[in-house]
Scaffold this active site. Sequence first.
Site, PDB file in Angstrom:
ATOM      1  N   LYS A 105       0.850  -1.195   0.000  1.00 53.39           N
ATOM      2  CA  LYS A 105       0.000   0.000   0.000  1.00 53.39           C
ATOM      3  C   LYS A 105       0.885   1.244   0.000  1.00 53.39           C
ATOM      4  O   LYS A 105       1.465   1.596   1.020  1.00 53.39           O
ATOM      5  CB  LYS A 105      -0.933   0.037   1.209  1.00 53.39           C
ATOM      6  CG  LYS A 105      -1.961   1.148   1.026  1.00 53.39           C
ATOM      7  CD  LYS A 105      -2.500   1.628   2.320  1.00 53.39           C
ATOM      8  CE  LYS A 105      -2.558   3.092   2.557  1.00 53.39           C
ATOM      9  NZ  LYS A 105      -2.043   4.071   1.671  1.00 53.39           N
ATOM     10  N   GLU A 126       9.645   1.131  10.647  1.00 53.47           N
ATOM     11  CA  GLU A 126      10.638   2.206  10.450  1.00 53.47           C
ATOM     12  C   GLU A 126       9.869   3.511  10.636  1.00 53.47           C
ATOM     13  O   GLU A 126       9.041   3.868   9.789  1.00 53.47           O
ATOM     14  CB  GLU A 126      11.218   2.147   9.031  1.00 53.47           C
ATOM     15  CG  GLU A 126      12.014   0.902   8.719  1.00 53.47           C
ATOM     16  CD  GLU A 126      13.348   0.833   9.424  1.00 53.47           C
ATOM     17  OE1 GLU A 126      13.792   1.866   9.964  1.00 53.47           O
ATOM     18  OE2 GLU A 126      13.930  -0.249   9.460  1.00 53.47           O
ATOM     19  N   CYS A 176      12.951  11.140   7.472  1.00 52.06           N
ATOM     20  CA  CYS A 176      12.950  10.648   8.851  1.00 52.06           C
ATOM     21  C   CYS A 176      14.297  10.896   9.516  1.00 52.06           C
ATOM     22  O   CYS A 176      14.374  11.030  10.730  1.00 52.06           O
ATOM     23  CB  CYS A 176      12.604   9.165   8.875  1.00 52.06           C
ATOM     24  SG  CYS A 176      13.665   8.185   7.807  1.00 52.06           S
ATOM     25  N   GLU A 226       8.189  15.802  15.705  1.00 51.49           N
ATOM     26  CA  GLU A 226       8.751  15.736  14.356  1.00 51.49           C
ATOM     27  C   GLU A 226       7.978  16.691  13.443  1.00 51.49           C
ATOM     28  O   GLU A 226       6.774  16.542  13.267  1.00 51.49           O
ATOM     29  CB  GLU A 226       8.627  14.297  13.845  1.00 51.49           C
ATOM     30  CG  GLU A 226       9.314  14.080  12.527  1.00 51.49           C
ATOM     31  CD  GLU A 226       9.175  12.646  12.034  1.00 51.49           C
ATOM     32  OE1 GLU A 226       8.093  12.050  12.231  1.00 51.49           O
ATOM     33  OE2 GLU A 226      10.130  12.140  11.446  1.00 51.49           O
ATOM     34  N   THR A 263       0.579   6.411  13.543  1.00 55.80           N
ATOM     35  CA  THR A 263      -0.067   5.422  12.661  1.00 55.80           C
ATOM     36  C   THR A 263       0.407   4.017  13.037  1.00 55.80           C
ATOM     37  O   THR A 263      -0.380   3.060  13.014  1.00 55.80           O
ATOM     38  CB  THR A 263       0.287   5.699  11.182  1.00 55.80           C
ATOM     39  OG1 THR A 263       0.145   7.083  10.925  1.00 55.80           O
ATOM     40  CG2 THR A 263      -0.597   4.918  10.243  1.00 55.80           C
TER      41      THR A 263
HETATM   42  P1  NDP Z   1       1.891   7.841   7.931  1.00 53.90           P
HETATM   43  O1  NDP Z   1       2.125   7.131   9.183  1.00 53.90           O
HETATM   44  O2  NDP Z   1       0.825   8.853   7.850  1.00 53.90           O
HETATM   45  O3  NDP Z   1       1.599   6.802   6.730  1.00 53.90           O
HETATM   46  C1  NDP Z   1       2.413   5.692   6.373  1.00 53.90           C
HETATM   47  C2  NDP Z   1       1.581   4.715   5.551  1.00 53.90           C
HETATM   48  O4  NDP Z   1       0.571   4.139   6.388  1.00 53.90           O
HETATM   49  C3  NDP Z   1       0.839   5.385   4.400  1.00 53.90           C
HETATM   50  O5  NDP Z   1       0.736   4.454   3.329  1.00 53.90           O
HETATM   51  C4  NDP Z   1      -0.513   5.666   5.017  1.00 53.90           C
HETATM   52  O6  NDP Z   1      -1.526   5.835   4.063  1.00 53.90           O
HETATM   53  C5  NDP Z   1      -0.723   4.415   5.845  1.00 53.90           C
HETATM   54  N1  NDP Z   1      -1.681   4.566   6.923  1.00 53.90           N
HETATM   55  C6  NDP Z   1      -2.152   5.702   7.506  1.00 53.90           C
HETATM   56  N2  NDP Z   1      -3.065   5.421   8.467  1.00 53.90           N
HETATM   57  C7  NDP Z   1      -3.145   4.068   8.517  1.00 53.90           C
HETATM   58  C8  NDP Z   1      -3.898   3.146   9.330  1.00 53.90           C
HETATM   59  N3  NDP Z   1      -4.739   3.555  10.273  1.00 53.90           N
HETATM   60  N4  NDP Z   1      -3.722   1.828   9.107  1.00 53.90           N
HETATM   61  C9  NDP Z   1      -2.847   1.395   8.174  1.00 53.90           C
HETATM   62  N5  NDP Z   1      -2.137   2.220   7.366  1.00 53.90           N
HETATM   63  C10 NDP Z   1      -2.269   3.531   7.543  1.00 53.90           C
HETATM   64  O7  NDP Z   1       3.302   8.404   7.575  1.00 53.90           O
HETATM   65  P2  NDP Z   1       3.611   9.429   6.468  1.00 53.90           P
HETATM   66  O8  NDP Z   1       3.191   8.891   5.138  1.00 53.90           O
HETATM   67  O9  NDP Z   1       3.084  10.740   6.940  1.00 53.90           O
HETATM   68  O10 NDP Z   1       5.220   9.432   6.473  1.00 53.90           O
HETATM   69  C11 NDP Z   1       5.925  10.262   7.288  1.00 53.90           C
HETATM   70  C12 NDP Z   1       6.417   9.528   8.515  1.00 53.90           C
HETATM   71  O11 NDP Z   1       7.189   8.408   8.124  1.00 53.90           O
HETATM   72  C13 NDP Z   1       7.330  10.372   9.348  1.00 53.90           C
HETATM   73  O12 NDP Z   1       7.056  10.221  10.717  1.00 53.90           O
HETATM   74  C14 NDP Z   1       8.705   9.824   9.017  1.00 53.90           C
HETATM   75  O13 NDP Z   1       9.659  10.080  10.002  1.00 53.90           O
HETATM   76  C15 NDP Z   1       8.413   8.398   8.833  1.00 53.90           C
HETATM   77  N6  NDP Z   1       9.455   7.772   8.006  1.00 53.90           N
HETATM   78  C16 NDP Z   1      10.312   6.877   8.580  1.00 53.90           C
HETATM   79  C17 NDP Z   1      11.336   6.319   7.845  1.00 53.90           C
HETATM   80  C18 NDP Z   1      12.290   5.326   8.439  1.00 53.90           C
HETATM   81  O14 NDP Z   1      12.936   4.615   7.666  1.00 53.90           O
HETATM   82  N7  NDP Z   1      12.423   5.248   9.753  1.00 53.90           N
HETATM   83  C19 NDP Z   1      11.547   6.677   6.442  1.00 53.90           C
HETATM   84  C20 NDP Z   1      10.597   7.640   5.960  1.00 53.90           C
HETATM   85  C21 NDP Z   1       9.571   8.140   6.719  1.00 53.90           C
HETATM   86  P3  NDP Z   1      -1.986   7.296   3.564  1.00 53.90           P
HETATM   87  O15 NDP Z   1      -0.762   8.119   3.351  1.00 53.90           O
HETATM   88  O16 NDP Z   1      -2.659   6.949   2.303  1.00 53.90           O
HETATM   89  O17 NDP Z   1      -2.866   7.831   4.632  1.00 53.90           O
END
Ligand code: NDP
Length: 513
Positions: A191, A266, A300, A399, A248
């Site tokens: 997804k 991650e 991140c 963040e 999330t």
């Molecule tokens: P989110 O947590 O909003 O989303 C991550 C994924 O989960 C998206 O595909 C999102 O879908 C989906 N999602 C959202 N809500 C749900 C739910 N209730 N159940 C299941 N899936 C769900 O993160 P962001 O996309 O905003 O990414 C930013 C975050 O990711 C930051 O905190 C960043 O630090 C972290 N990150 C960490 C990395 C690492 O390697 N440690 C690397 C890159 C980012 P949708 O977007 O369609 O809502």
Amino acid sequence: MTEIQQLLADREIILPEVITGHVGGTAVAIDPQANRHAVYFPGTGERIAFLQEDNITAVTNAVHCARNSFDNGDWSSAPTSSRQAVFRRAATLIREHAEELALMECLCAGLPASHLASRQIPRAADNLDFFADYIGVMAGETFEQLAGYQTSVTRQPAGVAALFAPWNAPLALASMQIASCLAFGNTCVLKPSEFTPVSVLKMVNLLEQAGLPPGTINVVNGSGTVTGAALASSPDINRIAFTGGSSTARHVMAAAANQLTPVHFELGGKSANIIFDDADFDRAVDGSLVNIFSNSGQICIAGSRILVQRSIAARFVAAFVERTQALKVGDPLDPATEVGPMAFKTHWQRVLDHIAKAKLEGATLLCGGEPLTKLGDGYFVAPTVFQVNSNRLSLCQEEVFGPVVSIQIFDEDEEAFSLANDSRFGLVGYCWTNSLARSQAFRQKVDAGTLWVNTPLARDLRAPFGGFKESGIGRDGPRQAAEFFTEEKATITAIDKVPIRKMGETTNTDAGK
Ligand code: NDP
């Protein structure tokens, strides 16, 4: 025809009006009843497509398809050499299509296209090549220390994985999940973020063009709360790998708990970037700009808390602010652009809210601190530097995920380490020093999964990557992926006639007890 449509037409790129999921090797049919989300170009706010949302039924279909594909064995029992060949062909195709993939990703995520084409897209190819190499040298284990027995330890694929990718580096991060999962023979349902579905779908097409059997990767699209939640709570998933935010992740973990599905997370960070007084000053300034303003701060691993030693603080602040003000912010399609827009409008608003809160809490604004509306309707934020006196401000604890950095002055080395650890996150840390002793103290005392000394952002794929505390569970990395995406199996074979207790015999000898 809009400028974007013209750009796509010139490059013969077809962007469907309605983007759908990808199941069993083909695009899911358009369903007029399904929910739709608009996908916008963050550089101008122009709508470029609609995304068809997959509901619980559509997600269940995709999971069944992945399960059937796993069970029929085209990929799960394919010889290692076949999997390697597919990965290598796919890596070549990704490099050949780097410009096209970069444009697709730029149009959804707003990341500068030139940076994508030269760095992030090749990284997706590197991830596949790396895992192709790794599975070629991976070996099982045999023990013979137990007299009369031979014990062998082998691994088999875990089954069907649910992969959740974020929007901030869609291909670089989704490709890592895909490569780590498929290398060991699993199938998956991926997804992508609802904001950035396009380049990921193209990459899946390229993998299938390279020979990946249909149904090995299936893609579902839609919002996290509908499509994501349905996938996370599917009863037929063996592993969940999630890259995204910590809040999330809590929902995903709660859903996974019902089935006791193992999770790999991650997550976010609020990483310290420590500049000691003996640092190579110019390199520290260069590196500190790169580690906060790359991807417009939407990474991140951002070094979003700069801690600078008092004797060089004034000089550092002046140099850093001057260079921040000179950053080229603008159209991500322009090769000269260094900092693009925020990836989507609600995130843009979120970053502006963080800035407003920092001002209210008393952080001193040194530059930026406002939306760049003069650049049009795109989601631009001026690169922003605050000076702070306390690490307890929200700015230093939450963040922001945007081009916003705090600078705090410290006196003693121990104070810097303790400020670095004063966070619920522990993803990465940076330090700049010419002292071996200081760099060793930094390594020993800072609680984070990856530490960089005198360099910003270098990544070694052989090394584990992941976070302490709320920054994650588990690690990316070859050995770590093998452990997560396979089930380990021990087989103990008697190689001698080892005595066996004769249960039920009246003259039980107790032999072999
Ligand atoms: P989110 O947590 O909003 O989303 C991550 C994924 O989960 C998206 O595909 C999102 O879908 C989906 N999602 C959202 N809500 C749900 C739910 N209730 N159940 C299941 N899936 C769900 O993160 P962001 O996309 O905003 O990414 C930013 C975050 O990711 C930051 O905190 C960043 O630090 C972290 N990150 C960490 C990395 C690492 O390697 N440690 C690397 C890159 C980012 P949708 O977007 O369609 O809502």
